[in-house]
Motif scaffolding. Structure first.
Motif, mmCIF file in Angstrom:
data_model
loop_
_atom_site.group_PDB
_atom_site.id
_atom_site.type_symbol
_atom_site.label_atom_id
_atom_site.label_comp_id
_atom_site.label_asym_id
_atom_site.label_seq_id
_atom_site.Cartn_x
_atom_site.Cartn_y
_atom_site.Cartn_z
ATOM 1 N N GLY A 1 5.881 7.134 -9.480
ATOM 2 C CA GLY A 1 5.009 7.159 -10.646
ATOM 3 C C GLY A 1 4.525 5.788 -11.036
ATOM 4 O O GLY A 1 3.337 5.572 -11.314
ATOM 5 N N PHE A 2 5.427 4.820 -11.040
ATOM 6 C CA PHE A 2 5.053 3.450 -11.408
ATOM 7 C C PHE A 2 4.128 2.833 -10.363
ATOM 8 O O PHE A 2 3.140 2.179 -10.709
ATOM 9 N N LEU A 3 4.432 3.036 -9.082
ATOM 10 C CA LEU A 3 3.601 2.464 -8.022
ATOM 11 C C LEU A 3 2.219 3.109 -7.989
ATOM 12 O O LEU A 3 1.220 2.442 -7.740
ATOM 13 N N ILE B 1 5.514 8.450 3.177
ATOM 14 C CA ILE B 1 5.316 7.338 4.114
ATOM 15 C C ILE B 1 6.065 6.089 3.670
ATOM 16 O O ILE B 1 6.751 5.448 4.454
ATOM 17 N N LEU B 2 5.934 5.748 2.387
ATOM 18 C CA LEU B 2 6.556 4.521 1.899
ATOM 19 C C LEU B 2 7.975 4.749 1.397
ATOM 20 O O LEU B 2 8.690 3.792 1.089
ATOM 21 N N LYS B 3 8.378 6.024 1.255
ATOM 22 C CA LYS B 3 9.767 6.408 0.967
ATOM 23 C C LYS B 3 10.278 5.919 -0.392
ATOM 24 O O LYS B 3 11.418 5.478 -0.517
ATOM 25 N N PHE B 4 9.431 5.997 -1.409
ATOM 26 C CA PHE B 4 9.876 5.686 -2.769
ATOM 27 C C PHE B 4 10.160 6.989 -3.501
ATOM 28 O O PHE B 4 9.455 7.984 -3.316
ATOM 29 N N ASN B 5 11.187 6.986 -4.400
ATOM 30 C CA ASN B 5 11.529 8.205 -5.135
ATOM 31 C C ASN B 5 10.520 8.477 -6.240
ATOM 32 O O ASN B 5 9.621 7.674 -6.499
ATOM 33 N N ILE B 6 10.697 9.609 -6.911
ATOM 34 C CA ILE B 6 9.688 10.078 -7.873
ATOM 35 C C ILE B 6 9.474 9.103 -9.026
ATOM 36 O O ILE B 6 8.349 8.900 -9.493
ATOM 37 N N THR C 1 1.148 -2.121 8.555
ATOM 38 C CA THR C 1 1.574 -2.821 7.345
ATOM 39 C C THR C 1 2.966 -2.380 6.899
ATOM 40 O O THR C 1 3.399 -1.259 7.177
ATOM 41 N N SER C 2 3.641 -3.277 6.197
ATOM 42 C CA SER C 2 4.902 -2.917 5.566
ATOM 43 C C SER C 2 4.630 -2.089 4.325
ATOM 44 O O SER C 2 3.472 -1.954 3.898
ATOM 45 N N ALA C 3 5.685 -1.538 3.715
ATOM 46 C CA ALA C 3 5.519 -0.733 2.498
ATOM 47 C C ALA C 3 4.881 -1.558 1.386
ATOM 48 O O ALA C 3 3.974 -1.092 0.690
ATOM 49 N N MET C 4 5.336 -2.807 1.222
ATOM 50 C CA MET C 4 4.783 -3.651 0.165
ATOM 51 C C MET C 4 3.331 -4.015 0.446
ATOM 52 O O MET C 4 2.497 -4.026 -0.462
#
Length: 437
Positions: A261-263, A252-257, A320-323
């Motif tokens: 992990g950090f998020l 959904i938020l389209k962050f890589n692996i 909401t936005s990704a952030m």
């Protein structure tokens, strides 16, 4: 607790890399599991986890907890190391069996540690010590989630997530065998002054002898039922977020692996800090008699569950936005730190002599919701990229948090129960007999 939870959550990030090689080192095999299969594998840990809890509490009360922890972590470590073999060569069935047995082994941890804390934590320091120990659950998640992301992208690929975690756990087992002790009386290096201080502090609530468990009193206890409901609500909402947050961030938020992990770990960093902060405030309130223990438990639990429910409801209600989504998820999980000075300490409030058994009962039955939660996600989220489907998951979690804490606020208590003490229990039985006659 750090080691145990690192081995518990490693699959939450690992399964993303295992089933989507584009997000990790592409030289390693990709497993073609759909969302329903992944949810089944993620939930299988809890199938075993609910089986051993009550038995673990009984055994730890009778024999002490030291070597039960050795067995629990040792078995988990071995099964973690062979996880890649289970997944690649055994398929879904072998993976489910592996995680189920890990769950059975780790079913000993919470009841055993509750028993040990009831022997080690003086009243005036109980919130701090209990919270510090259990904060390892968050610190384990905090460490493993970003580390797993890096390991999945490393030369070792996703199998290295399980090799590294398992080996570290075996090192801990060796250290614990050398330095652990069931109680201050059995510890070889503790000073006499500290030993006397702890034992004296606990002498009025904790028996030195093994007492028969008052099962009928426990079953009829309203505070115990209230505690169970709160624990079930907690496990439903928390484990849905814990096991599925990496997937939500990825699709959904389209962050890589690596970012994933950090998020995913960010809420656990803040939660770990808040656990320590809340526990110091809680003990300060107790030492200065600013609030009753009962009101304290309800206040902290409300911060955790109603605060988390509000954040999840906002996430459902607004586009909401990704952030903004990351912030709301972080708030929902971070405020969950209130449970450590809320209901999670309540087992020792109600009956220190049976803290392990009480924890075994609630943690075992509450894990029914730990199983149902991820399975419900697999039922609702048929398309991992569908934001509306994820919104329904957050809405249901918010509702359960709200209702569970409402019951706790109305019926919960931190008063020690009469059936905790053998002499009191005999007096009650004598009174019942005289009334019947």
């Amino acid at each position: 607790m750090v080691i145990a939870y690192a081995m518990r959550v490693n699959l939450s990030v690992g399964i993303v890399a295992m089933t989507d090689k584009s997000s990790a080192n592409q030289e390693f095999i990709e497993l073609h599991w759909n969302e329903s299969t992944k949810s089944t594998v993620l939930s299988s840990f809890f199938w075993g986890y609910l089986i051993t809890q009550v038995y673990a509490g009984q055994m730890a009360q009778k024999y002490g907890g030291k070597y039960f922890l050795v067995g629990s972590i040792g078995v988990s470590a071995f099964l973690t190391i062979i996880t890649p073999i289970s997944a690649i060569h055994g398929g879904v069935a072998a993976m489910c069996l592996n995680r189920m047995v890990q769950g059975m082994a780790q079913g000993f941890i919470f009841p055993v540690i509750n028993v040990m804390l009831s022997k080690w934590a003086p009243k005036s320091e109980k919130s701090r010590l209990v919270s510090f120990v259990f904060s390892g659950t968050q610190f384990g998640s905090l460490v493993m989630l970003p580390v797993a992301g890096f390991l999945a992208s490393s030369v070792g690929g996703w199998p290295s997530i399980f090799y590294v975690g398992g080996v570290i756990a075996l090192v801990w087992v060796l250290a614990w065998c050398l330095m652990g002790a069931n109680s201050p009386a059995e510890h070889h290096t503790i000073s006499e002054a500290e030993k006397k201080y702890i034992i004296t502090s606990l002498s009025n609530t904790t028996s030195k002898k093994f007492l028969p468990t008052p099962w009928s009193k426990i079953i009829k206890s309203m505070p115990m039922w209230t505690l169970l409901i709160s624990h079930m609500a907690q496990n439903w909402g928390f484990w849905i977020l814990l096991t599925n947050m990496p997937t939500y961030i990825n699709y959904i938020l389209k962050f890589n692996i690596k970012s994933n992990g950090f998020l995913s770990a960010l809420p656990y960093l803040i939660m770990w800090i808040l656990i320590i902060l809340f526990s110091w405030i809680s003990d300060y309130i107790k030492i200065n008699s600013l609030m009753s223990d009962t009101n304290q438990r309800k206040m902290w639990n409300s911060i955790a569950h109603w605060g988390g429910a509000l954040a999840l409801f906002v996430l459902y209600l607004f586009d909401t936005s990704a952030m903004e989504a990351i912030i709301l998820l972080t708030v929902a999980l971070s405020l969950n730190s209130g449970i450590f000075t809320g209901f999670l300490t309540n087992h020792m409030d109600l009956a220190p002599n049976f803290a392990g058994t009480l924890m075994g009962i609630t943690n075992s039955l509450a894990n029914i919701t730990s199983i149902l939660g991820p399975l419900l996600v697999g039922f609702i989220v048929t398309d991992s990229s569908n934001k509306e489907q994820w919104g329904m998951v957050f809405l249901y979690s918010a509702a359960i948090f709200f209702v569970g804490n409402l019951i706790y606020v109305i019926f919960g208590t931190a008063e020690i129960q009469p059936w905790n003490d053998l002499s009191n229990r005999n007096e009650i039985q004598a009174e019942d007999a005289s009334e019947n006659s």
